[in-house]
Enzyme design. Sequence first.
Site, short mmCIF file in Angstrom:
data_model
loop_
_atom_site.label_atom_id
_atom_site.label_comp_id
_atom_site.label_asym_id
_atom_site.label_seq_id
_atom_site.Cartn_x
_atom_site.Cartn_y
_atom_site.Cartn_z
N HIS A 1 35.54 70.48 -25.02
CA HIS A 1 35.44 70.52 -23.45
C HIS A 1 33.95 70.27 -23.03
O HIS A 1 33.77 70.76 -21.82
CB HIS A 1 35.96 71.59 -22.59
CG HIS A 1 37.59 71.79 -22.80
ND1 HIS A 1 37.98 73.12 -22.92
CD2 HIS A 1 38.53 70.97 -22.73
CE1 HIS A 1 39.33 72.98 -23.08
NE2 HIS A 1 39.65 71.46 -22.64
N GLY B 1 42.72 71.77 -14.27
CA GLY B 1 43.97 71.85 -13.65
C GLY B 1 44.21 73.11 -12.92
O GLY B 1 44.41 73.13 -11.84
N GLY C 1 44.59 73.21 -22.12
CA GLY C 1 43.67 74.00 -22.82
C GLY C 1 42.57 74.57 -21.98
O GLY C 1 42.26 73.90 -20.89
N LYS D 1 43.93 56.46 -22.15
CA LYS D 1 43.86 56.61 -20.76
C LYS D 1 42.47 55.68 -20.59
O LYS D 1 41.56 55.84 -21.60
CB LYS D 1 43.47 58.14 -20.55
CG LYS D 1 44.66 58.81 -20.33
CD LYS D 1 44.17 60.33 -19.70
CE LYS D 1 44.95 61.54 -20.65
NZ LYS D 1 44.67 62.56 -20.36
N ASN E 1 39.97 56.76 -23.70
CA ASN E 1 40.22 58.27 -24.40
C ASN E 1 41.39 58.06 -24.88
O ASN E 1 42.60 58.01 -24.57
CB ASN E 1 40.43 59.21 -23.04
CG ASN E 1 40.56 60.68 -23.72
OD1 ASN E 1 40.83 60.77 -24.88
ND2 ASN E 1 40.73 61.72 -22.65
N LEU F 1 39.83 75.58 -17.11
CA LEU F 1 41.18 76.11 -17.16
C LEU F 1 42.18 75.28 -16.93
O LEU F 1 42.29 74.62 -15.72
CB LEU F 1 41.05 77.23 -16.13
CG LEU F 1 40.27 78.54 -16.25
CD1 LEU F 1 40.51 79.36 -15.10
CD2 LEU F 1 40.20 79.02 -17.62
N GLY G 1 41.81 75.76 -12.90
CA GLY G 1 40.48 76.24 -12.08
C GLY G 1 40.34 75.55 -10.67
O GLY G 1 40.03 76.11 -9.71
N GLU H 1 35.00 64.13 -16.51
CA GLU H 1 34.30 63.53 -17.85
C GLU H 1 34.38 62.24 -17.90
O GLU H 1 33.43 61.77 -18.56
CB GLU H 1 35.60 64.20 -18.89
CG GLU H 1 35.35 65.81 -19.14
CD GLU H 1 36.85 66.37 -19.63
OE1 GLU H 1 37.73 66.13 -18.91
OE2 GLU H 1 36.79 66.82 -20.66
N ARG I 1 35.47 58.58 -25.53
CA ARG I 1 35.63 60.01 -25.66
C ARG I 1 35.74 60.30 -26.93
O ARG I 1 37.27 59.69 -27.58
CB ARG I 1 36.60 60.70 -24.65
CG ARG I 1 36.64 62.17 -24.92
CD ARG I 1 37.99 62.85 -24.59
NE ARG I 1 38.01 63.97 -24.95
CZ ARG I 1 39.04 64.77 -24.99
NH1 ARG I 1 40.18 64.09 -25.00
NH2 ARG I 1 39.05 66.10 -25.42
N ARG J 1 48.66 77.68 -26.53
CA ARG J 1 47.82 78.14 -27.71
C ARG J 1 47.60 79.71 -27.51
O ARG J 1 47.26 79.77 -26.34
CB ARG J 1 46.35 77.26 -27.68
CG ARG J 1 46.62 75.77 -28.27
CD ARG J 1 45.26 75.32 -28.21
NE ARG J 1 45.27 73.86 -28.19
CZ ARG J 1 44.29 73.04 -27.35
NH1 ARG J 1 43.41 73.86 -26.85
NH2 ARG J 1 44.86 71.89 -27.24
P1 AMP Z 1 44.65 69.88 -16.97
O1 AMP Z 1 44.87 70.31 -18.75
O2 AMP Z 1 43.30 70.18 -16.74
O3 AMP Z 1 45.28 68.40 -16.90
O4 AMP Z 1 45.62 71.26 -16.45
C1 AMP Z 1 46.98 70.89 -16.53
C2 AMP Z 1 47.58 72.30 -15.84
O5 AMP Z 1 47.07 72.68 -14.68
C3 AMP Z 1 49.09 72.42 -15.92
O6 AMP Z 1 49.79 72.49 -17.11
C4 AMP Z 1 49.26 73.58 -14.86
O7 AMP Z 1 49.20 74.74 -15.65
C5 AMP Z 1 47.95 73.75 -14.08
N1 AMP Z 1 47.98 73.27 -12.85
C6 AMP Z 1 47.95 72.34 -12.09
N2 AMP Z 1 48.40 72.27 -10.61
C7 AMP Z 1 48.42 73.48 -10.60
C8 AMP Z 1 48.68 74.17 -9.29
N3 AMP Z 1 48.71 73.41 -7.99
N4 AMP Z 1 48.76 75.51 -9.52
C9 AMP Z 1 48.60 76.27 -10.65
N5 AMP Z 1 48.38 75.28 -11.72
C10 AMP Z 1 48.38 74.17 -11.71
#
Ligand code: AMP
Length: 397
Positions: free
Chosen positions: A180, A330, A212, A14, A7, A209, A332, A383, A91, A241
């Site tokens: 996504h 992250g 992004g 990555k 990626n 969630l 969700g 992914e 990716r 965003r």
């Molecule tokens: P991702 O883009 O899927 O890697 O998600 C990253 C985002 O997930 C971070 O910027 C946080 O806003 C959120 N996140 C990660 N861990 C937690 C947690 N334990 N509680 C709330 N939000 C989280």
Amino acid sequence: MKVLVLNCGSSSLKYQLFDMGDERVLAKGLIERIGIEGSRLKHTKVGSDAVSIETSIPDHKVAVKLVLDALLDKGHGVLSSLDELSAVGHRVVHAGEKFACSVRLDGAVMDALKECVPLAPLHNPANITGIEAITAVLPEVPQVGVFDTAFHQTMPKEAYMYGIPYRYYEDYKVRRYGFHGTSHFFVANRCAEILGKPIEDLKIITCHLGNGSSITAVKNGKCVDTTMGFTPLAGVLMGTRCGDIDPSIVKFIAEKEGSVDKADSLLNKESGVHGVSGISSDLRDIEDGMAKGDERATLAFNMLSYGITKYIGAYAAAMGGVDAIVFTAGIGENCSLIRESATASLGFLGVSVDSKKNDFRGEERVISSDDSKVKVVVVPTNEELVIARDTKKLVSL
Ligand code: AMP
């Protein structure tokens, strides 16, 4: 069969190496600051401690060589020879309307991806650079492209067209694409497996969630609508965003900031949860702010939660019902509060989340109460596994 998944971002790379016999990850890592001072590789042989290597990494070709050296290393490596590597899966963010599924990469596909650069000027050039770097170092190894946009190509025209003169679609391909897609595909299919029903019989709303965010309506296994649009700026409030806004605000901000570029940057990098709260783009910081009674942190959280609720309602209407709602990525996967608050007013649809079942993070679980008509499920996204599976399938043909 061993498959390397890459990626490539503009200054990062990555990777994960899979043994497709049992879909095990053998090693993974991240290269950061490619072409920038302070570049480094963090590599982990699964089951061992991570190693960190700081060295000059001027471009993606050097980065790819470094990854291969790490995989071959006597101490922290997992390959004895590069002959063990059967294929590389990449990716790729944008395939426009050209590909509705993953493809083997060849000259014609690369030309098509280059034609898509105007649609994803930040992402596609980095993805292409990564593919070319592998071609230079491993010319005999087959490569596969897996596209963020592909899963959304099944949307009906009324869902993907914008209300602007039709020639903008004909001449410049301005339409909703969605992103996504690999994640939405994975979690929707995993949700069907968890429920023990064929995905062809289900109406699922997937909420990816993260930093992004996007929400997708998946009817009978196919995407019928999604919140991101021509770019990933549309939809629910994100880390930095803005999500959906009145398009005339762009002109207003451009006049205040002095240029359209500045307005675009403000809407992509200084808005969202960060812009509203004035604290951070990270929802963990927002939760801390809320606990201290910070009003704008609470507002940012409530705006995100309200946006999710609104789209779940809209997509249930679009599909004529909903059987399951999935939370992933992250936020969700980790934030029980957003899962609870975003579903709290959906009782009228037959959605009931059990607070006790919902009180955890980072695992696959059903969080709806036993009598909930609509199942609510948390599925950690993967992914890389989809990319590895598609790569194996396409090179085995
Ligand atoms: P991702 O883009 O899927 O890697 O998600 C990253 C985002 O997930 C971070 O910027 C946080 O806003 C959120 N996140 C990660 N861990 C937690 C947690 N334990 N509680 C709330 N939000 C989280």
